[in-house]
Design an enzyme around this catalytic site. Sequence first.
Site, PDB file in Angstrom:
ATOM      1  N   LYS A 111      57.459 -35.957   7.170  1.00  0.00           N
ATOM      2  CA  LYS A 111      56.781 -36.570   6.018  1.00  0.00           C
ATOM      3  C   LYS A 111      57.739 -36.785   4.860  1.00  0.00           C
ATOM      4  O   LYS A 111      57.684 -37.807   4.185  1.00  0.00           O
ATOM      5  CB  LYS A 111      55.591 -35.707   5.563  1.00  0.00           C
ATOM      6  CG  LYS A 111      54.474 -35.713   6.583  1.00  0.00           C
ATOM      7  CD  LYS A 111      53.111 -35.712   5.972  1.00  0.00           C
ATOM      8  CE  LYS A 111      52.082 -35.838   7.093  1.00  0.00           C
ATOM      9  NZ  LYS A 111      50.729 -35.988   6.666  1.00  0.00           N
ATOM     10  N   LYS A 193      48.746 -42.919  23.775  1.00  0.00           N
ATOM     11  CA  LYS A 193      47.630 -41.993  23.992  1.00  0.00           C
ATOM     12  C   LYS A 193      46.403 -42.421  23.184  1.00  0.00           C
ATOM     13  O   LYS A 193      46.537 -43.046  22.135  1.00  0.00           O
ATOM     14  CB  LYS A 193      48.030 -40.551  23.684  1.00  0.00           C
ATOM     15  CG  LYS A 193      48.256 -40.230  22.231  1.00  0.00           C
ATOM     16  CD  LYS A 193      48.309 -38.719  22.002  1.00  0.00           C
ATOM     17  CE  LYS A 193      48.058 -38.429  20.531  1.00  0.00           C
ATOM     18  NZ  LYS A 193      47.689 -37.080  20.221  1.00  0.00           N
ATOM     19  N   LYS A 196      42.675 -40.879  17.393  1.00  0.00           N
ATOM     20  CA  LYS A 196      41.716 -41.256  16.343  1.00  0.00           C
ATOM     21  C   LYS A 196      42.368 -42.149  15.304  1.00  0.00           C
ATOM     22  O   LYS A 196      41.706 -42.889  14.605  1.00  0.00           O
ATOM     23  CB  LYS A 196      41.095 -40.023  15.694  1.00  0.00           C
ATOM     24  CG  LYS A 196      42.096 -39.133  15.003  1.00  0.00           C
ATOM     25  CD  LYS A 196      41.420 -37.939  14.355  1.00  0.00           C
ATOM     26  CE  LYS A 196      42.436 -36.912  13.929  1.00  0.00           C
ATOM     27  NZ  LYS A 196      42.381 -35.679  14.711  1.00  0.00           N
TER      28      LYS A 196
END
Length: 327
Positions: A111, A193, A196
């Site tokens: 990040k 994959k 969400k």
Amino acid sequence: MKRMLSGIKPTGRLHLGNYIGAISQFKKYQDEYEMFIFIANEHAITVPIEAKDLRKNTKDLVALYLACGLDPSKATIFLQSDVSAHAKLGWVMTCMSYMGELQRMTQYKDKTAKGEAGITAGLFTYPPLMAADILLYDADYVPVGVDQKQHVELTRTLAERFNHRYSDTFKIPEPLTTKVGQKVYSLQDPTKKMSKSASDPKGTIDLLDDPAAARKKIMSAKTDSIGIIQYDPQDQPGLANLLTIQSVLTGEPVESIVSRYEGKGYGELKKEIGQTVFDFLTDLQARYNEILTSGKVDEVLKEGAEKASFIANKKIRKVYKKIGFTI
Ligand code: ATP
Ligand code: LTN
């Protein structure tokens, strides 16, 4: 019985990948291990989240886990924030960690490397809180994805450091990363994959999707132009993914499905899988709705918090004595 512990962040809706890769595995584990499963809501606020969303995610998550077959008489299910020992030991573990160790954690490093704005100090000290989660319960095993393995390794380091600095207090946990859970891929891009955070919602089947819409997603899943029904994840990843879904949801081995479809087309197979998913979601959602309206979630969490607190409080008392807090 060996103890197993897992934390789930209440940060989004659950999908079929979560079910097949994680929840259905927990269901098996609850018979083999003394399971502790908690909702990591203290971890969830390391990135900003609205109170109403956190509340809803938490309730949905517990109801869905119960609807999927997690059994509170076998597994202790609770909220992290209901057991104050997590935050208490989290602080102690923060003080056992070196800046350099936390700076090396990939989640934080990624990040900061991306130059993301608004990174909180909580994101930086997330790993020592996770160590506390695990060490409070003397867990033998922690089932984690590869991305979390580093955190369990830090947990081991911190536990050893504490044991060495004071005296033997914590069990050293083992990460369990064996590929027991099958991976489910996006229905639209079977090289990625199911997730969400995927950009195309047609690629992901949410456990709370309308069953008819979910069936449509299966019918329009990307396959290939080879036209032969066989299990070949390399050259026919879309088809292989559909076969995995059908196999896990029905318990029928992939080979048996393949042989039933010899000489038949993809359309027919998709129809059967679409129906399987439709039925699976219909049943699941009926149980989910019943659980949500029955007050069962509150009941399970109350009982879970009591059981977890009993164990965690004992451990934190021991720690407070050793570090000199108890005079
Ligand atoms: P994100 O979209 O943010 O990457 P996610 O949808 O992949 O999130 P996580 O919260 O990271 O889900 O994962 C929760 C659990 O579900 C983990 O144990 C993870 O291994 C499992 N899981 C997630 N996606 C899949 C998938 N496509 N196939 C199998 N298991 C999965
Ligand atoms: N970091 C984990 C969630 C988590 C956890 C834990 C998992 C918090 N505390 C303790 C296992 C044990 C995640 O992001 N999935």
